[in-house]
Design a protein around this motif. Sequence first.
Motif, mmCIF file in Angstrom:
data_model
loop_
_atom_site.group_PDB
_atom_site.id
_atom_site.type_symbol
_atom_site.label_atom_id
_atom_site.label_comp_id
_atom_site.label_asym_id
_atom_site.label_seq_id
_atom_site.Cartn_x
_atom_site.Cartn_y
_atom_site.Cartn_z
ATOM 1 N N MET A 1 0.844 -1.166 0.000
ATOM 2 C CA MET A 1 0.000 0.000 0.000
ATOM 3 C C MET A 1 0.890 1.229 0.000
ATOM 4 O O MET A 1 1.826 1.316 0.782
ATOM 5 N N PRO A 2 0.607 2.188 -0.877
ATOM 6 C CA PRO A 2 1.439 3.388 -0.902
ATOM 7 C C PRO A 2 1.206 4.249 0.340
ATOM 8 O O PRO A 2 0.094 4.297 0.877
ATOM 9 N N LEU A 3 2.272 4.914 0.764
ATOM 10 C CA LEU A 3 2.142 5.788 1.921
ATOM 11 C C LEU A 3 1.375 7.053 1.570
ATOM 12 O O LEU A 3 0.670 7.601 2.406
ATOM 13 N N GLU A 4 1.524 7.527 0.332
ATOM 14 C CA GLU A 4 0.829 8.731 -0.104
ATOM 15 C C GLU A 4 0.282 8.511 -1.505
ATOM 16 O O GLU A 4 0.875 7.797 -2.309
ATOM 17 N N ILE A 5 -0.850 9.147 -1.788
ATOM 18 C CA ILE A 5 -1.476 9.055 -3.096
ATOM 19 C C ILE A 5 -1.558 10.466 -3.661
ATOM 20 O O ILE A 5 -2.044 11.382 -2.988
ATOM 21 N N ALA A 6 -1.080 10.644 -4.880
ATOM 22 C CA ALA A 6 -1.168 11.948 -5.533
ATOM 23 C C ALA A 6 -2.535 12.062 -6.209
ATOM 24 O O ALA A 6 -2.928 11.222 -7.014
ATOM 25 N N PHE A 7 -3.280 13.111 -5.874
ATOM 26 C CA PHE A 7 -4.614 13.342 -6.424
ATOM 27 C C PHE A 7 -4.727 14.814 -6.784
ATOM 28 O O PHE A 7 -4.821 15.668 -5.913
ATOM 29 N N HIS A 8 -4.688 15.105 -8.095
ATOM 30 C CA HIS A 8 -4.754 16.482 -8.607
ATOM 31 C C HIS A 8 -3.690 17.379 -7.961
ATOM 32 O O HIS A 8 -3.967 18.514 -7.580
ATOM 33 N N GLY A 9 -2.519 16.854 -7.809
ATOM 34 C CA GLY A 9 -1.413 17.637 -7.270
ATOM 35 C C GLY A 9 -1.358 17.681 -5.756
ATOM 36 O O GLY A 9 -0.460 18.312 -5.195
ATOM 37 N N MET A 10 -2.284 17.054 -5.078
ATOM 38 C CA MET A 10 -2.269 17.013 -3.613
ATOM 39 C C MET A 10 -1.835 15.628 -3.164
ATOM 40 O O MET A 10 -2.149 14.636 -3.818
ATOM 41 N N LEU A 11 -1.122 15.577 -2.078
ATOM 42 C CA LEU A 11 -0.730 14.295 -1.503
ATOM 43 C C LEU A 11 -1.687 13.949 -0.370
ATOM 44 O O LEU A 11 -1.898 14.734 0.550
ATOM 45 N N MET A 12 -2.290 12.773 -0.473
ATOM 46 C CA MET A 12 -3.227 12.304 0.548
ATOM 47 C C MET A 12 -2.644 11.059 1.197
ATOM 48 O O MET A 12 -1.904 10.317 0.562
ATOM 49 N N PRO A 13 -3.018 10.808 2.447
ATOM 50 C CA PRO A 13 -2.561 9.568 3.087
ATOM 51 C C PRO A 13 -3.095 8.344 2.356
ATOM 52 O O PRO A 13 -4.200 8.364 1.802
ATOM 53 N N GLY A 14 -2.335 7.285 2.350
ATOM 54 C CA GLY A 14 -2.727 6.072 1.655
ATOM 55 C C GLY A 14 -3.923 5.368 2.267
ATOM 56 O O GLY A 14 -4.623 4.610 1.601
ATOM 57 N N LEU A 15 -4.185 5.613 3.543
ATOM 58 C CA LEU A 15 -5.317 4.975 4.199
ATOM 59 C C LEU A 15 -6.623 5.742 4.028
ATOM 60 O O LEU A 15 -7.669 5.284 4.495
ATOM 61 N N LEU A 16 -6.588 6.891 3.358
ATOM 62 C CA LEU A 16 -7.808 7.669 3.187
ATOM 63 C C LEU A 16 -8.880 6.930 2.385
ATOM 64 O O LEU A 16 -10.047 6.923 2.799
ATOM 65 N N PRO A 17 -8.548 6.272 1.263
ATOM 66 C CA PRO A 17 -9.596 5.495 0.574
ATOM 67 C C PRO A 17 -10.140 4.339 1.414
ATOM 68 O O PRO A 17 -11.331 4.021 1.344
ATOM 69 N N VAL A 18 -9.300 3.748 2.232
ATOM 70 C CA VAL A 18 -9.750 2.672 3.119
ATOM 71 C C VAL A 18 -10.706 3.239 4.168
ATOM 72 O O VAL A 18 -11.747 2.647 4.476
ATOM 73 N N PHE A 19 -10.384 4.410 4.684
ATOM 74 C CA PHE A 19 -11.237 5.079 5.670
ATOM 75 C C PHE A 19 -12.608 5.392 5.082
ATOM 76 O O PHE A 19 -13.640 5.127 5.704
ATOM 77 N N VAL A 20 -12.628 5.928 3.869
ATOM 78 C CA VAL A 20 -13.891 6.272 3.224
ATOM 79 C C VAL A 20 -14.707 5.009 2.939
ATOM 80 O O VAL A 20 -15.927 4.982 3.149
ATOM 81 N N GLY A 21 -14.042 3.957 2.490
ATOM 82 C CA GLY A 21 -14.738 2.698 2.245
ATOM 83 C C GLY A 21 -15.332 2.117 3.521
ATOM 84 O O GLY A 21 -16.470 1.627 3.520
ATOM 85 N N CYS A 22 -14.588 2.167 4.612
ATOM 86 C CA CYS A 22 -15.098 1.670 5.886
ATOM 87 C C CYS A 22 -16.234 2.555 6.400
ATOM 88 O O CYS A 22 -17.172 2.053 7.032
ATOM 89 N N LEU A 23 -16.170 3.834 6.118
ATOM 90 C CA LEU A 23 -17.241 4.733 6.519
ATOM 91 C C LEU A 23 -18.539 4.404 5.781
ATOM 92 O O LEU A 23 -19.617 4.352 6.392
ATOM 93 N N VAL A 24 -18.435 4.131 4.487
ATOM 94 C CA VAL A 24 -19.618 3.743 3.708
ATOM 95 C C VAL A 24 -20.172 2.411 4.213
ATOM 96 O O VAL A 24 -21.393 2.262 4.397
ATOM 97 N N LEU A 25 -19.300 1.454 4.458
ATOM 98 C CA LEU A 25 -19.734 0.157 4.982
ATOM 99 C C LEU A 25 -20.380 0.319 6.351
ATOM 100 O O LEU A 25 -21.390 -0.326 6.659
ATOM 101 N N MET A 26 -19.844 1.210 7.177
ATOM 102 C CA MET A 26 -20.403 1.441 8.501
ATOM 103 C C MET A 26 -21.801 2.043 8.416
ATOM 104 O O MET A 26 -22.695 1.667 9.187
#
Length: 66
Positions: free
Chosen positions: A1-26
């Motif tokens: 798993m990457p430590l950072e993800i580049a999204f439109h020039g911004m660096l986001m934590p790699g666990l952010l998509p996992v967090f959003v997915g778990c939030l939807v599942l929750m």
Amino acid sequence: MPLEIAFHGMLMPGLLPVFVGCLVLMVLLDLAFGRLGLYRRVWHASLFRLALFVCLFGAAGLLLVR
């Protein structure tokens, strides 16, 4: 798993998509448990929701660690 993800020039934590997915599942689990009446059987519904989210996020995070 990457430590950072580049999204439109911004660096986001790699666990952010996992967090959003778990939030939807929750949210889906919360709706299902509410309709089934499970929250009437637990001592503190808010603590149960928090603990369930922490377990989901922790398990998903551990599954993705190399």
